[in-house]
Enzyme design. Structure first.
Site, PDB file in Angstrom:
ATOM      1  N   ASP A   1     -12.849 -11.930   5.953  1.00 38.82           N
ATOM      2  CA  ASP A   1     -11.574 -11.648   6.614  1.00 38.82           C
ATOM      3  C   ASP A   1     -11.700 -10.415   7.512  1.00 38.82           C
ATOM      4  OD1 ASP A   1      -8.969 -11.860   7.387  1.00 38.82           O
ATOM      5  OD2 ASP A   1      -8.106 -11.104   5.520  1.00 38.82           O
TER       6      ASP A   1
ATOM      7  N   VAL B   1       0.849  -1.180   0.000  1.00 37.96           N
ATOM      8  CA  VAL B   1       0.000   0.000   0.000  1.00 37.96           C
ATOM      9  C   VAL B   1       0.893   1.242   0.000  1.00 37.96           C
ATOM     10  CG1 VAL B   1      -1.885   1.170   1.164  1.00 37.96           C
ATOM     11  CG2 VAL B   1      -1.704  -1.299   1.301  1.00 37.96           C
TER      12      VAL B   1
END
Ligand code: NAG
Ligand code: NAG
Ligand code: NAG
Ligand code: NAG
Ligand code: NAG
Ligand code: NAG
Ligand code: NAG
Ligand code: NAG
Ligand code: NAG
Ligand code: NAG
Ligand code: NAG
Ligand code: NAG
Length: 768
Positions: free
Chosen positions: A601, A487
């Site tokens: 998740d 990221v």
């Protein structure tokens, strides 16, 4: 629809207790009463496969006993019983509180002897083949809180005496053959002060809605659909300020929609479709801030669409089809960012087609719309426009537009408009190219023939800007590395800061990573919710694969909770808001998206916080659309410590897996750390004496009175979500709705409540 019961009394402790009882713990003084219970269990024939050793009957499937060895709960879990219902000797179970016989193939009528179960609080008989009338002896069950005969063949009228069941919280008589007028019965129902959910849908009730309905102020759910109800909607309906779902569709209601509807502040789902409503849509509808599904289709509603409807910022589905609406489609609807689908077909609407409709599912057929259908609508079916005789355009079946048409000259004059269309077209090109995997010849060329263009919703992010802002993904801009990508943080020339999730080069070549990346994109483009991280754009190409997200200044919840200073910043109010935000986001994914989306998740790593410490759900890489037709059997995904226990052996992913992970995260937020140790130690008796305040994050000052009930509520919900049995966990819809309802003040101060007491309550909910 099936009835879902949340009765998590002792759901975790009980397994442990049953074992103790099974080891031969039977109080001598009561042995004859207990022998009777055991004998009656054998004679019912419900446990025919079990041995006749009655001393261990508390361990038989579906049976729960109290600590004296007396049966308090029977949950047959859908085992077929057929006509063995009457073989059950009801008078032998003086302590039975909960009886679940859903989907057990029960036949015949409800045995009147059921009235002897005087301690019964929950009676669920849904989805069987029960016939006959409701027995009068039911009125003996004064402790009853939840009662359902949903989906049976019960006939006759509702006995007035049902109004004596003053403790009822949820009553489901839906999908039966009940007849008679609603008035006299509902009149009685005004006694039922605690009633929150009332389902009378799909029966043959007639008569009109009694004005006294306005007294049922605690109602949150009211289903009256698919009956033969006549008359007008009483104006007293406006007093039902807790009502969240109101379904009155497919009846014979006439008259106007009362203006008082604007007082129903909690309304989220309103269906008045398929009646004979007339008059205009009241502008007060704009007061309904939570309204997300509105259907007024198949009525005789006239006038124009009120611009105030654009105030309903939570609106997801809007259906106004098959009415007599005139005027144009309000331009103010462009601010309805949650809107997913809009059906305005079969009306008398005039004017042009607004461009903000492009990303939506819509139907504008059979109106009097005019002008050119712009090419940006090309990905939509022509059916959405059919039956508007003054529409023209490049579509099959439409007449081409004359160059002199006013709309064309307008476009010619407006260069920015053309640029906007080109941008949107480019977007659509990439959308379809990357989506369906179709390769189109004749690609639109951008900058030296490169295909590195970014599809995004506002047309303001350029690929070059991204490369420049990150110095071609220089490690300096990397702020984290996850399962399948890194990221980066990038500041665009506009000043806007975005987060970029880029696939590692090697991973980009691996087809499974490629798949998870595409999954995430697909999910996110379909999802629009204020607590889910926004996707600004993406680039999907062999040489560049990244997503452009809303940047979350404060990073992950996990990081904040791990840092003593930052954790202090997350005070109790903020923590409650985070739990609620995640509940709303998951409820949206599970109950408002079609097909259902399961995140798979949920963990504190995947909950991100912005500068105001507001929570957003992220990382849908492993999420998958739950297609009811597919088997849902998959490899286990998710984060260790958050995975629902059943996944270890069933490998079947359901919404309830998310609910479990949510429970874990909620508890983690309250405790300030992952609850792993606590959950394992909870099976020992000593930890049941633990006080609630002892498990709360000790870095924060103890919660004050004003937040205590929220904390109590959140902890209860978290434990309910952590039930081992998936069926016993609540749905996220229920959790989300409960988050919004006001809580009763606590009878005891928080520090006087033990975990044992906390888990000893019952909650009822049905058919969500
Ligand atoms: C259990 O008892 C019934 C009579 O009550 C008898 O018919 C049956 O054979 C017994 N079963 C076993 C396994 O002992
Ligand atoms: C056991 O007996 C006592 C009094 O004799 C009574 O209060 C209690 O309810 C009985 N328990 C059961 C399980 O029948
Ligand atoms: C049910 O049990 C009671 C004893 O608790 C007994 O007297 C009665 O006969 C039984 N009823 C049936 C129908 O077997
Ligand atoms: C009801 O009975 C019919 C016919 O016997 C059967 O097909 C159906 O599955 C039964 N439904 C339930 C819910 O048991
Ligand atoms: C109702 O309850 C009373 C006592 O609580 C009992 O005597 C009576 O038999 C019950 N009626 C039915 C129909 O079960
Ligand atoms: C309502 O239904 C009942 C039974 O089906 C019937 O007897 C009665 O006449 C009906 N009432 C009205 C007002 O239609
Ligand atoms: C709503 O329910 C509460 C208890 O849950 C009760 O005290 C109150 O009177 C009810 N309100 C109305 C209007 O019935
Ligand atoms: C509203 O009711 C109509 C008619 O019963 C039904 O077809 C439609 O699906 C319902 N709309 C929603 C959003 O539930
Ligand atoms: C409208 O309701 C009638 C019964 O009242 C039903 O037969 C019909 O299918 C419904 N139509 C739609 C479009 O839901
Ligand atoms: C629309 O919303 C604004 C602000 O949220 C509010 O001031 C206004 O009264 C609302 N209008 C209507 C008709 O509800
Ligand atoms: C819409 O219809 C109403 C009558 O239902 C009429 O009074 C009004 O003038 C019409 N408005 C437009 C814009 O055609
Ligand atoms: C929303 O509308 C679409 C299209 O009309 C429909 O397929 C879908 O079922 C609706 N969703 C909900 C939650 O009612």
């Amino acid at each position: 629809m099936s009835v879902l019961v949340v009765a998590w009394v002792l759901c975790i402790f009980m397994q442990h207790r049953n074992m103790a009882i099974g080891a031969g713990f039977v109080a001598a003084s009561n042995s004859s009463a207990l022998d009777l219970e055991a004998k009656a269990l054998i004679e019912s024939g419900w446990w025919s496969g079990y041995s006749n050793d009655t001393s261990i009957h508390c361990r038989w499937r579906g049976i729960t006993c109290n600590d004296r060895g007396s049966v308090i709960e029977i949950d047959m879990g859908g085992i077929y019983l057929g006509d063995k219902f009457r073989k059950f000797n009801f008078s032998s179970f003086p302590n039975l509180k909960i009886l679940y016989l859903d989907g057990a193939g029960l036949r015949g009528s409800i045995p009147p002897e059921i009235g002897t179960l005087s301690k019964l609080t929950s009676l669920y008989l849904s989805t069987n083949n029960l016939t006959g009338n409701l027995p009068l002896s039911l009125t003996n069950l004064t402790q009853l809180k939840g009662f359902s005969i949903y989906n049976n063949l019960i006939s006759g009228s509702i006995p007035n005496e049902l109004g004596d069941l003053k403790n009822l919280v949820a009553l489901d008589l839906g999908l039966n053959k009940l007849t008679g007028p609603i008035p006299s019965t509902l009149d009685i129902f005004t006694n039922l002060h605690n009633l929150k959910s009332l389902f009378l849908d799909s029966n043959q009730f007639n008569g009109s809605i009694p004005p006294k309905i306005g007294n049922m102020k605690n109602l949150t759910t009211l289903y009256l659909s698919n009956n033969r109800i006549v008359g007008e909607i009483p104006s007293t309906i406006g007093r039902l300020t807790s009502l969240s779902t109101f379904l009155l569709d497919s009846n014979q209601i006439n008259g106007p929609i009362p203006v008082e509807i604007g007082n129903m502040k909690s309304l989220r789902n309103l269906n008045l479709s398929n009646n004979s409503l007339a008059g205009e849509i009241p502008s007060t509808i704009g007061h309904l801030n939570d309204l997300s599904i509105l259907s007024l289709s198949w009525n005789q509603i006239s006038g124009s669409i009120p611009v105030e409807l654009a105030n309903c910022s939570s609106l997801v589905n809007l259906s106004l089809s098959h009415n007599y609406l005139n005027g144009s489609i309000p331009s103010q609807f462009s601010k309805l960012f949650s809107l997913h689908s809009i059906d305005l077909s079969y009306n008398k609407l005039t004017g042009n087609i607004p461009h903000y409709l492009v990303p939506l599912e819509f139907n504008l057929s059979y109106n009097s719309l005019k002008g050119q259908i712009s090419n940006i609508f090309k990905s939509h079916s022509f059916d959405a426009f059919i039956g508007n005789k003054d529409l023209c355009g490049d579509f099959k079946g439409l007449s081409p537009c004359l160059p002199s048409s006013p709309i064309m000259s307008k476009i010619k004059m407006s260069l920015p408009f053309i640029i906007l269309i080109v941008l949107l077209l480019l977007g659509y090109f990439f959308y379809s190219q990357c989506w369906d995997g179709k390769t189109q010849s004749n690609p639109v060329t951008v900058k030296n023939g490169d295909l590195f263009s970014i599809w995004n919703f506002d047309g303001k992010i350029a690929y070059e800007d991204i490369i420049e802002a990150t110095n071609d993904f220089d490690i300096r801009y990397c702020i984290g590395t996850g399962g399948y990508g890194s990221v980066y943080k990038a500041q665009l020339p506009s000043g806007k800061v975005v987060a970029l999730k880029k696939l590692h080069r090697l991973e980009a070549e691996d087809p499974t990573f490629d798949k998870s990346f595409k999954n995430e994109v697909k999910m996110l483009t379909e999802i629009r919710h204020k607590n889910i991280v926004k996707l600004h754009g993406y680039c999907l190409h062999k040489r560049c694969m990244f997503l452009v997200y809303q940047y979350m200044e404060r990073g992950s919840l996990f990081c904040i909770l791990s840092n003593d200073v930052e954790a202090m910043e997350l005070d109790w109010n903020k923590r409650m808001s985070i739990i609620k935000a995640i509940a709303h986001a998951l409820s949206y994914m599970h109950h408002e998206c079609i097909p259902v989306i399961i995140h798979r998740d949920i963990s504190s790593n995947n909950i991100l916080l912005n500068s105001k410490l507001e929570a957003f759900l992220s990382d849908f890489g492993t999420a998958r659309l739950l297609d009811p037709k597919s088997s849902n059997q998959t490899l286990v995904v998710g984060t260790y410590g958050y995975i629902a226990p059943e996944l270890a052996y069933t490998m079947v992913v359901t919404e309830k897996c998310d609910v479990y992970s949510f429970g874990m995260v909620a508890l983690e937020i309250l405790m300030g750390r992952h609850p792993g140790d606590l959950l394992t130690s909870l099976s020992t008796l000593s930890s049941q004496k633990l006080m609630l305040t002892e498990i709360l994050d000790q870095r924060l000052p103890p919660p004050n009175r004003s937040i205590a009930q929220d904390i109590f509520f959140a902890t209860s919900i978290a434990f309910a979500c952590l039930c081992t049995k998936p069926k016993s966990r609540p749905t996220m819809k229920w959790v989300s709705q409960e988050c919004l309802s006001s809580k009763k003040p606590l009878a005891n101060p928080l520090h006087a409540i033990s975990l044992w007491q906390l888990k000893n309550q019952e909650t009822y909910m049905m058919r969500e």
